[in-house]
Design an enzyme around this catalytic site. Structure first.
Site, PDB file in Angstrom:
ATOM      1  N   ASP A  44     104.644 -28.195   4.228  1.00  0.00           N
ATOM      2  CA  ASP A  44     103.446 -28.900   4.655  1.00  0.00           C
ATOM      3  C   ASP A  44     103.174 -28.501   6.113  1.00  0.00           C
ATOM      4  O   ASP A  44     103.955 -27.759   6.732  1.00  0.00           O
ATOM      5  CB  ASP A  44     103.589 -30.414   4.469  1.00  0.00           C
ATOM      6  CG  ASP A  44     102.226 -31.082   4.306  1.00  0.00           C
ATOM      7  OD1 ASP A  44     101.216 -30.505   4.765  1.00  0.00           O
ATOM      8  OD2 ASP A  44     102.148 -32.184   3.731  1.00  0.00           O
TER       9      ASP A  44
HETATM   10  C1  NOJ Z   1      98.914 -32.082   5.397  1.00  0.00           C
HETATM   11  C2  NOJ Z   1      98.907 -32.801   4.086  1.00  0.00           C
HETATM   12  O1  NOJ Z   1     100.072 -33.561   3.937  1.00  0.00           O
HETATM   13  C3  NOJ Z   1      98.769 -31.878   2.879  1.00  0.00           C
HETATM   14  O2  NOJ Z   1      98.555 -32.680   1.749  1.00  0.00           O
HETATM   15  C4  NOJ Z   1      97.646 -30.906   3.083  1.00  0.00           C
HETATM   16  O3  NOJ Z   1      97.492 -30.103   1.948  1.00  0.00           O
HETATM   17  C5  NOJ Z   1      97.953 -30.068   4.314  1.00  0.00           C
HETATM   18  N1  NOJ Z   1      98.061 -30.924   5.478  1.00  0.00           N
HETATM   19  C6  NOJ Z   1      96.906 -28.991   4.570  1.00  0.00           C
HETATM   20  O4  NOJ Z   1      95.740 -29.565   5.016  1.00  0.00           O
END
Ligand code: NOJ
Length: 740
Positions: free
Chosen positions: A270
């Site tokens: 993430d």
């Molecule tokens: C953080 C989030 O937790 C995730 O769900 C998302 O896909 C990513 N950022 C990218 O934006």
């Protein structure tokens, strides 16, 4: 493999892809391999010097958050024409519930209990986003969510593993189509692996502590299901799982995902989760974090550059082997081949995107219609008979707000493309009745009463007060958790003053999570829970309000009475002292110095009922469905066999309507205790008024399997209760026995 667009078309089979990947890998330098493991953020409609340089040097495998077609094409052109090996880029984006056409939030889509609708929404999202050059979405989010304080419950498919995995499969099918290489297919991503929904206190990014048995029986099944059905990628959760942050969790990312499940797609971290291992207190510095993340099984680092900076050094120090890097890069290149990017990564600007076309809007409307849940309808105040009203008061900050109705993660939807409820109501009202509109409150959070007088005036002079309340988009989603899940701001007071006018109230709630409604439920005559419905809120909700359609959504998550009951979900364990209705005790009735044991000793509260306000699976219709005659084709089922369970459903009301018929079981004795009810099947049916239907479910004994104390996944012989009904509180029950 079919090419991605109008360019040259030829077919590659699996071994072609494998040999292409190996050939390419053999030509790559270490730096180019590490580059493939790096995902950088786009610069927003421009290509900065640094990014261009990095792509040319082969230091970028993927870009996220760039949505401008010309910019994406330029990025791909640089990668293909100016980098040494011409490896195209993965272009990632959070296409969570639609791209330009915004569908209901995922939690609302789960309320449709319609795999078909969920698949079609994802398909359209793929068509629209792929036309902008996107080839990878970070969806579906399949974290089992049992805490409505957690803002990300909005992105989830609810509290139940069976419902979640069924709908997740449909979403993946919608995004990925029949083949990833089709022009309008995009790669899906199973996130956030795993356990994120159990964040302590419903606070985002918080620690999770989930015993392995619970993890395997509740949190992992949706991930396992879509890993098996071919989801292209996985994303690791930000969270700390039982003391080991997932980004560095070798057991989860390698032992379970690779060794047990044989999953072969890439795993992305993430956002900046690799350097966050340092903040977690799990790695000493970025070098250590990169080593731990890569060893555990993170193939691609999102947004940060620990891999770029430290991987070569880690290899030189024998922390990470070349074999390890090769296997990671193979997975990433395989995905690029499967997506057809090597044939064509450039998206034709002439490719019709058809964004927001009538087809897309009509599916969006249908999704809203099927996702709204009717929670209350006293005296059948709904549907509204046009002929019976002269004046309709429309009150509330969400009646006419095209932005807020889109909900969280709707980056590429536009406010001015949303159809609001007020506008749709004006269309319905033409020459039939008057609409008087008062916003009542500027925002859903505002605490002053400045708009109340106007709202009261509007209500006094109306036949019905139609209130549009709930949560603005910003009150749910990532990092937007609430410790109270009441209607925010002065909304309860607004309901009270409108109630005092004596005008009946129909309340439409738009929100990203369950709301605790006990304090206001007696003040309103009807509640239609619309979640955040997206672009087509207005036309869909007015069709429901005026009876063009009957509500058929069912709750994918339990609605508690009060926040203190959380976690509250239908599939609870029985405990040794389960609550008993007759023994329910109200704190106000406890006599002074009452003996400790005087009202029984059960698992309940003194100051609220143990039951939820609305159970999982609940949702009313304008019609009424009567469930009778639950039957089995066999009372004794040999292990390995199947049982057929059926019930008769009669539409005894006055409307043709749809109903979601639900099948639940309970395994009475287990090697580990089993939930008091578990969803095992559902069917959405349509019944004309006066019609009846026998609905049959076939349940194989394999579907009764669970992880036992030894973490073996198998069914056990013994007694099972089985129910069919319209929600999880159904009492229409029979039983069967499974024999060894
Ligand atoms: C953080 C989030 O937790 C995730 O769900 C998302 O896909 C990513 N950022 C990218 O934006």
């Amino acid at each position: 493999m079919l090419s991605k667009s109008c360019q040259q078309v030829h077919e590659l089979n699996f071994s072609d892809v494998e040999s292409e990947v190996l050939t390419l890998l053999s030509r790559m330098t270490i730096e180019e391999k590490i580059g493939q493991m790096s995902q950088l953020s786009g610069d927003g409609c421009i290509v900065s010097k640094n990014l261009r340089k990095a792509i040319i040097a082969g230091h970028v495998g993927s870009i996220l958050n760039e949505v401008d077609l010309d910019t994406i094409n330029e990025l791909q052109r640089i990668a293909i024409q100016e980098s040494r090996l011409g490896i195209p880029l993965l272009i990632g984006r959070d296409v969570i519930h639609g791209f330009n056409t915004i569908f209901p939030i995922p939690l609302a889509q789960a309320a449709t209990w319609s795999p078909k609708i969920v698949e079609r929404c994802a398909k359209i999202a793929a068509i629209e986003s792929s036309s902008s050059g996107i080839n990878w979405t970070f969806a579906p989010m399949i974290d089992i969510a049992r805490d409505p304080r957690w803002g990300r419950i909005a992105e989830s498919l609810g509290e139940d593993p069976y419902l979640c995995k069924t709908l997740a499969n449909s979403m993946v099918k919608g995004f990925q189509g029949d083949s990833l290489s089709d022009t309008n297919s995009i790669a899906a991503c199973a996130k956030h692996f795993a356990g994120y929904g159990a964040s302590e206190g419903g606070k985002d990014y918080n620690t999770t502590n989930i015993p392995e048995n619970e993890l395997r029986n509740v949190y992992l099944p949706p991930f396992k299901a879509i890993a098996e059905s071919g989801v292209a990628t996985f994303m690791a959760s930000f969270s700390d799982l039982n003391g080991v942050p997932v980004t560095g969790n070798n057991w989860l990312l390698t032992t379970v995902l690779r060794d047990e499940w044989n999953y072969s797609g890439p795993v992305v971290s993430d956002w900046e989760a690799v350097p966050q291992l340092v903040i977690h207190g799990f790695a000493f510095d970025d070098y250590d974090a990169a080593g731990k993340a890569c060893t555990a099984g993170i193939d691609m680092e999102m947004a940060s550059d620990c891999y770029l900076k430290h991987m070569k050094h880690l290899m030189n120090n024998n922390v990470i082997s070349l074999d390890k890097i090769d296997s990671v890069v193979k997975r990433i290149l395989t995905l690029k081949f499967n997506l057809g990017l090597f044939e064509s990564a450039i998206t034709s600007p002439n490719q019709p995107s058809n964004s927001l076309n009538t087809d897309h809007l009509s599916i969006a409307k249908e999704a809203v219609i099927k996702s709204c849940v009717l929670l209350k309808n006293d005296n059948q105040i709904l549907p509204i008979a046009k002929s019976a009203i002269n004046t309709l008061a429309v009150i509330g900050p969400l009646a006419d707000d095209g932005y807020e109705q889109m909900g969280t993660w709707a980056f590429d939807g536009k406010e001015n493309q949303s159809h609001t409820c007020l506008n749709a109501l004006k269309e319905v009202a033409k020459n039939a009745f008057n609409i008087n509109y008062a916003v009542g409150m500027e925002t859903t959070r505002c605490n002053h009463h400045d708009g109340f007088a106007e709202a009261i005036d509007t209500a006094i002079n109306a036949d019905i007060a139609l209130m549009f309340l709930g949560e603005e988009a910003i009150l749910s989603g990532e990092a937007h958790c609430r410790s109270s899940i009441d209607l925010p701001g002065a909304q309860e007071q607004l309901i009270n003053v409108i109630h005092a006018t004596g005008t009946p109230i129909i309340l439409v709630i738009m929100a990203g999570r369950p709301i605790t409604l006990e304090k206001i439920i007696s003040k309103v005559d009807a509640i239609l829970f619309a979640w955040h419905p997206g672009t087509m809120a207005g036309p869909a909700i007015t069709d429901l309000l005026f009876g063009v359609e009957s509500p058929s959504g069912k709750l994918p998550v339990t609605f508690p009475r009060t926040v203190g009951q959380i976690p509250l979900y239908y599939a609870q364990k029985n405990s040794g002292r389960p609550p008993i209705d007759e023994k329910y005790i109200n704190i106000d009735n406890i006599k002074m110095r009452a003996p400790q044991t005087s009202f029984g000793m059960t698992s309940t509260y003194l100051d609220t009922h143990f039951s939820p306000l609305f159970p999982f699976g609940f949702g009313l219709s304008y019609s009424q469905f009567c469930y009778t005659k639950i039957k089995l084709n066999n009372k004794v089922i040999p292990m390995g066999g199947a049982v057929e369970v059926s019930a008769t459903i009669n539409n005894v009301g006055n409307y043709n309507a749809e109903e979601v018929v639900q099948l639940y079981i309970r395994d009475i004795v287990g090697n580990v205790t089993r939930p008091i009810k578990e969803l095992k099947g559902f069917q959405r049916i349509t019944l004309g008024k006066g019609e009846s239907m026998v609905v049959t479910f076939k349940l194989h004994t394999d579907e009764l399997a669970f992880y036992n104390q030894q973490m073996e996944y198998k069914p056990e012989a013994g007694l099972f209760h089985v129910w069919i009904g319209g929600d999880s509180s159904t009492t229409l029950k029979t039983e069967f026995e499974v024999t060894d």
